[in-house]
Design an enzyme around this catalytic site. Sequence first.
Site, mmCIF file in Angstrom:
data_model
loop_
_atom_site.group_PDB
_atom_site.id
_atom_site.type_symbol
_atom_site.label_atom_id
_atom_site.label_comp_id
_atom_site.label_asym_id
_atom_site.label_seq_id
_atom_site.Cartn_x
_atom_site.Cartn_y
_atom_site.Cartn_z
ATOM 1 N N GLU A 1 -8.639 3.544 4.755
ATOM 2 C CA GLU A 1 -7.584 2.938 5.907
ATOM 3 C C GLU A 1 -8.059 4.539 6.624
ATOM 4 O O GLU A 1 -8.432 5.553 6.224
ATOM 5 C CB GLU A 1 -6.209 2.525 5.021
ATOM 6 C CG GLU A 1 -6.404 1.621 4.448
ATOM 7 C CD GLU A 1 -5.050 1.463 4.018
ATOM 8 O OE1 GLU A 1 -3.718 1.276 4.770
ATOM 9 O OE2 GLU A 1 -5.043 1.245 2.325
ATOM 10 N N LYS B 1 -1.106 0.414 -9.875
ATOM 11 C CA LYS B 1 -2.302 -1.001 -10.978
ATOM 12 C C LYS B 1 -1.733 -1.082 -12.305
ATOM 13 O O LYS B 1 -1.595 -1.465 -13.075
ATOM 14 C CB LYS B 1 -3.213 -1.245 -10.224
ATOM 15 C CG LYS B 1 -3.457 -1.483 -8.769
ATOM 16 C CD LYS B 1 -4.329 -1.771 -8.459
ATOM 17 C CE LYS B 1 -4.894 -2.403 -6.958
ATOM 18 N NZ LYS B 1 -6.625 -2.359 -5.857
ATOM 19 N N ASP C 1 -2.656 4.111 -5.530
ATOM 20 C CA ASP C 1 -2.921 2.923 -5.898
ATOM 21 C C ASP C 1 -2.998 2.435 -6.660
ATOM 22 O O ASP C 1 -2.337 1.628 -7.905
ATOM 23 C CB ASP C 1 -3.697 2.224 -4.717
ATOM 24 C CG ASP C 1 -4.005 1.045 -4.516
ATOM 25 O OD1 ASP C 1 -3.673 0.278 -4.043
ATOM 26 O OD2 ASP C 1 -5.013 0.727 -5.356
ATOM 27 N N ALA D 1 5.903 -15.808 9.132
ATOM 28 C CA ALA D 1 6.963 -14.371 9.564
ATOM 29 C C ALA D 1 5.636 -13.431 9.847
ATOM 30 O O ALA D 1 4.995 -12.891 8.667
ATOM 31 C CB ALA D 1 7.667 -14.077 8.500
#
Lengths: 441, 441
Positions: A191, A206, A202, A46
């Site tokens: 990014e 984690k 991030d 998808a």
Amino acid sequence: MIEYRDLRIAILGAGSVGAQVARLLLEHRQELSDRVGAGLQLVGVAVRDLDAPRTAEIPRELLTTDARSLILGADIVIELMGGIEPAREYLALALNSGADVITANKALLATHGPELFEIAEQVGAQLYYEAAVGGAIPIIRPLRDSLAGDRVRRILGIVNGTTNYILDRMDTEGDSLEEALDAATRLGYAEADPTADIGGFDAAHKAAILASLAFHTTVPLDAVHREGIEHVTHAQVEGAKHAGYVVKLLAVCERLTDPETGAEGVSARVHPALVPIGHPLAAVRGVNNAVFLEAEAAGSLMFYGAGAGGVETASAVLGDLVSAARRHVIGGPGITESTHGELPVLPITSVVTRYQITLQVADRPGVLATIATMFSDHGVSVEAVQQSVPEQAAEGEPDATATLVIGTHRATEAALAATVMALRAGDVVTEVTSVLRVEGL
Amino acid sequence: MIEYRDLRIAILGAGSVGAQVARLLLEHRQELSDRVGAGLQLVGVAVRDLDAPRTAEIPRELLTTDARSLILGADIVIELMGGIEPAREYLALALNSGADVITANKALLATHGPELFEIAEQVGAQLYYEAAVGGAIPIIRPLRDSLAGDRVRRILGIVNGTTNYILDRMDTEGDSLEEALDAATRLGYAEADPTADIGGFDAAHKAAILASLAFHTTVPLDAVHREGIEHVTHAQVEGAKHAGYVVKLLAVCERLTDPETGAEGVSARVHPALVPIGHPLAAVRGVNNAVFLEAEAAGSLMFYGAGAGGVETASAVLGDLVSAARRHVIGGPGITESTHGELPVLPITSVVTRYQITLQVADRPGVLATIATMFSDHGVSVEAVQQSVPEQAAEGEPDATATLVIGTHRATEAALAATVMALRAGDVVTEVTSVLRVEGL
């Protein structure tokens, strides 16, 4: 052996990880099917845009924009789209339809993990997420299974490759934070909007996942203390190097004793820290990740490898796929999330660690004694002091300042914070240049 | 949740690992039971001598010399006696009676593994052996599950703590092999008869287990090429250091192409090797173990920790116990050994690697050219030559010899062996002092 029908695999998302999972699944279909004991059929991928460029070519007939129909026809759904919605909705749909689910989505797990694990348990489906922490490094399974008979005391993790690359460059190339970030962006390690990495978001996701798993306790994301690397200076990195340390962005998950109640609790935090140069984590360079772990019986263990990258992360996803598929073939409800521990999650103020504080002070007699008294008044014991007088300051001049680098013994965050506040309020310290925690000693 | 009856656990052997497993199981019974969802009851510990000293006290009423009766009344049998017989017979009895089995016995697995796995598969029982390789380090489960979707290319393992301690001392303390072995014996790192460690037998057992698991192929013990460290000299260790290497006893398991047929195969070997100082394995010091692994998708991974020790190994055993017990509670036949790969196991002569050869040669013009020709005649390409003339040898004297250290490019073992034979047969080389493989470049 009983012949088993092909298992229908759906992938959601064809970004850097999704495209590689699709490629490897198609290329190694026979080998993977042999390992499972049943055929693995990729029934669709998808995507939002059928014509977007991909890192690996996926046969056009497998692409679809209709994620819902794809999910409802699959035995195993692999979610690699990222973000919270519609990933959460899709995974809930997949689980409720009885499919097993594999995800690398740490943001989703850190925020909606308990909800998804509960659906999985209710319907007897499984949720796998080896790729969510440490990319290719097997860390979820060792924590969940191999160490299930042990008691994990502490985890020190380098779990974000982008920030490790940046800090490493500042250390080895002498870059400023901006220069190192520019380099990371050029190389594709950062990014366009680097906030999630640089700000420690991030790594905090984690940390929440690791702490929940290691301590059998739900550690919500908002209980993770988070500081990013945005204020790490080149001077701090250089100073660390001269003192025998490396600056690393660490995820620290540990068992603690609540200093107020004396009860056992756990804590998770993400912040830049000084790591002694001889510690195995100090040698983790570039975009690599590593998880260093101390357990009661096992002692110290370290897991090291590529923390990100499309094909590397695909390895962890495919490991989960083989596990999920084997469960379909050989039966059994698999393993549910273990949160029987339910220890209290303590705030950062309860944390006990060591600190290195750099101060600019008036260079006059008695200053060191005054400052040492301020530390001891707040219950913080000084281990070492290093004083350096700038060369240009003539001795005895009223304006001359000296730099003090103070290393402490173990003290609570609350005591340290009170000390720093007192240092700032007094008139002998002209500037608190740097306060860094020291881990791994 | 359904209430489940207590699971009956039997331990065979109460040596350094067995006594610690019993202690931890009794001390953490409630916590482990919570994780499993059923009570864990230690029903007995089989020993040869009821009065032997132990590293942890075991209640007298749990000790028994009747291993067979104990086995027949247990749901899960933990074998920590070591040796082939009666361990093999007891495990076969346990599996045939429907019990799941946990063992740390690498010698037994390397010699009778296939037989035991077959019994387990026939009766639907499970055989767990995380503690058999790498002590506390989770390596079996990551290989079996986490990397199940990837293709392992090569494993470089430091899997014997005793030899690593000895080689490390020779490197850092300047010890001879004998001195380092004496120190290891004094500290309890080496056994009274150190042959199993020094001769590479223990490492070969582990290499057979790792290769079988990584390549989904039965690799019998007698297909593992084995050289111990008994001939490693202080001069080799010193020479390695100057050239930027460390000498390590490595277990090397890799996929190979058969040079004769071009077919894919696998190989497992144990021998002392030169490891570049910058390689993560070079930093593995003392009695620690580490497994460095290269996989097609995951890239390089390393697992590091305590490779031996009673309580450390007990951690791995208890992890297996929780896995086995969970399977009893939640059902499912678990995972059977995967040997569908059945790749041919190639002999050492098919291995391709780099070499460092140290020669004593007559110090006269043209010698280097002669030797270089001997290498190229056998298809071995020289990468670097370093020549050192002993100071005491006056130039031009007929008896003067020089030392040549030759580094090669990648070549087959067969080609290298032929070259060394030619060097020995000719009249320019007075002695082949050292031939070492170079790994990890």
